[in-house]
Design a protein around this motif. Sequence first.
Motif, PDB file in Angstrom:
ATOM      1  N   LEU A 193      -1.903   1.124  -3.277  1.00 48.16           N
ATOM      2  CA  LEU A 193      -1.038   1.059  -4.444  1.00 48.16           C
ATOM      3  C   LEU A 193      -1.903   0.696  -5.651  1.00 48.16           C
ATOM      4  CD1 LEU A 193       1.959  -1.048  -3.031  1.00 48.16           C
ATOM      5  CD2 LEU A 193       1.566   1.430  -2.854  1.00 48.16           C
ATOM      6  N   LEU A 253       8.413  -1.197  -8.313  1.00 42.97           N
ATOM      7  CA  LEU A 253       9.619  -1.644  -7.607  1.00 42.97           C
ATOM      8  C   LEU A 253      10.877  -1.017  -8.202  1.00 42.97           C
ATOM      9  CD1 LEU A 253       8.705  -5.396  -7.044  1.00 42.97           C
ATOM     10  CD2 LEU A 253       8.810  -3.576  -5.334  1.00 42.97           C
ATOM     11  N   LEU A 281       6.232  -5.791  -2.639  1.00 36.22           N
ATOM     12  CA  LEU A 281       5.341  -4.634  -2.500  1.00 36.22           C
ATOM     13  C   LEU A 281       4.826  -4.521  -1.073  1.00 36.22           C
ATOM     14  CD1 LEU A 281       3.229  -4.807  -5.798  1.00 36.22           C
ATOM     15  CD2 LEU A 281       4.993  -3.131  -5.235  1.00 36.22           C
ATOM     16  N   GLN A 283      -3.323  -3.363  -2.529  1.00 38.87           N
ATOM     17  CA  GLN A 283      -2.813  -3.317  -3.895  1.00 38.87           C
ATOM     18  C   GLN A 283      -3.994  -3.460  -4.849  1.00 38.87           C
ATOM     19  OE1 GLN A 283       0.221  -6.399  -4.015  1.00 38.87           O
ATOM     20  NE2 GLN A 283       1.077  -5.689  -2.073  1.00 38.87           N
ATOM     21  N   SER A 292       5.585  -1.286   1.230  1.00 35.54           N
ATOM     22  CA  SER A 292       4.389  -0.475   1.481  1.00 35.54           C
ATOM     23  C   SER A 292       3.808  -0.674   2.869  1.00 35.54           C
ATOM     24  CB  SER A 292       3.311  -0.799   0.444  1.00 35.54           C
ATOM     25  OG  SER A 292       2.743  -2.075   0.694  1.00 35.54           O
ATOM     26  N   ALA A 316       3.531  -4.010 -11.356  1.00 38.64           N
ATOM     27  CA  ALA A 316       4.207  -4.053 -10.059  1.00 38.64           C
ATOM     28  C   ALA A 316       5.708  -3.890 -10.228  1.00 38.64           C
ATOM     29  CB  ALA A 316       3.891  -5.373  -9.358  1.00 38.64           C
TER      30      ALA A 316
END
Length: 601
Positions: A309, A236, A324, A333, A328, A232
């Motif tokens: 994601l 980012l 996230l 995720q 998003s 993650a």
Amino acid sequence: MAVDSSPRSAVNCPEPNEKFAKALQFIEEMTKNTDSVQEKVLAEILGQNTETEYLRRFNLNGAMDRDSFKSRIPVVTYEDLQPEIQRIANGDFSPILCSHPISEFLTSSGTSEGERKLMPTISEEMNRRQLLYSLLMPVMNLYVSGLDCGKGLYFLFVKAESKTPGGLVARPVLTSYYRSEQFKTRPYDPYNVYTSPDEAILCVDSFQSMYTQMLCGLLMREEVLRVGAVFASGLLRAIRFLQLNWRQLAHDISTGSLNPRITDSCIQEKMATILNEPNPNLAEFIARECEDEIWESIIPRIWPNTKYLDVIVTGAMAQYIPLLDFYSGGLPQACTMYASSECYFGLNLKPMTKPSQVSYTIMPNMGYFEFIPHGLSAPVKLSRDSPPRLVDLADLEVGKEYELVVTTYSGLSRYRVGDILRVTGFHNSAPQFKFIRRKNVLLSIDSDKTDESELQKAVEHASAMLSEFRTSVVEYTSYADTKTIPGHYVIYWELLVKDPANAPTDDVLAKCCLTMEETMNSVYRQCRVADNSVGPLEIRIVKKGTFEELMDYAISRGASINQYKAPRCVSFTPIVELLNARVLSKHFSPSAPKWTPERRI
């Protein structure tokens, strides 16, 4: 956005192709026969390595059964194996741990004596890892349709590698994979088409690699169906890169010319075929989306067809979930697999579940797995003279936590990986696990892992600089600040200043930050210097009495005054807020610490 974690119904889902059907059938066969597969794997490993120096040392005498193995082979840590690993690194190619030639070392994100751990591997392991990769998309296809009709925007990078004195390459497992012939000559697969060209992925310059991958992702924005990175934190960083570089990226798209900072000849040649004409309309669109610096939901705004994601958001990476979600717009995720440098373990059979509900199913064909019960009032005694009988994969109990122990084809025998897992259920007879944490890790931002002893050593080195000012560190704690991109370590210091007229200056405290970073392990320093995945370390000086207030708060919540000791790392929001409310000054490392790919041998 609500996440549908159920497989698509037959009404809406076309029958998977034959390749996918075989992959799903393989998963079923392995998980229905977990114990017999494990027994076969152990026999294969012991049969392959029976004549190695290591196994002969414990008088296994060619035995390939579990009882002999468990009663004679000790449970070990990296430090136990370090002499043998060092011999291999120095050029001893006799069958020490494995009968097959060690092809390279995979460098772990965990460290020993400040250096990355060296995990021996053999060429055959690449095929085993490739097998696990091949199972991911057949599973995902059960939940998300149409992934063969577009591309994946994945930010993938190689990291620095070195050579041991004996000439073996030492590098991270993903760098090994991206540089392998299996990756570079992979056949076309409509389900696994990347926007990033291999030339960008394989570029060692992190700026040129990131810039090119982002540029290609923007050029192909309408084809992108999923956006991802390994961790993650990596995704980012890519968003932060877009925030900082969108003007130059838009300029390149508008003019059809490549940023002159991209000097890698392989990238230049490849981009000449991709960025081959001006596209002012796309450039204007990017400018409109970015110029007001409104970054909420930037991913679906730039890449409108994104379905999910693809990032790891379990363990230490869970701290990035809110960011996230922000970038998003709440896209699902997906955490797809569970792997390490020691061994690839398994996959998530329900990849679209919420991050808090992710469980991994260990595939019993990947290695031989045992488990140390964790959190018992009477812990298992791990004596080398009398090896313990650990719990087998098929015999675990739901709700209990265990430490993972692995035996691999590459020569690790009963090796403690350090991962703490909780059993959440079973798929057929294979247990499913929630990753809880890496044992003994205190701070982590990206692939870095800093334990309490390393932090203590860094504080001791830095605080020694205060002695000439008749100043000492009364107490300290730490915090992994992920609100900045990249995240960084925050160290809270309460000082005893005996001579206020000669107190440490801002410059001295900034040098303390750098001294701490210089003392950190090589993985942390690589993240700071080469990967730019960790920001400069920060020391925050707090008011006198702050740690007494911290103790009072803990006692008010039920802690015993007799057993209380200051936490060396904090994450509970009220405690972080208490500390921040008492900060007198903030100081940052003025430069990056020293780091080179070469290991200290």
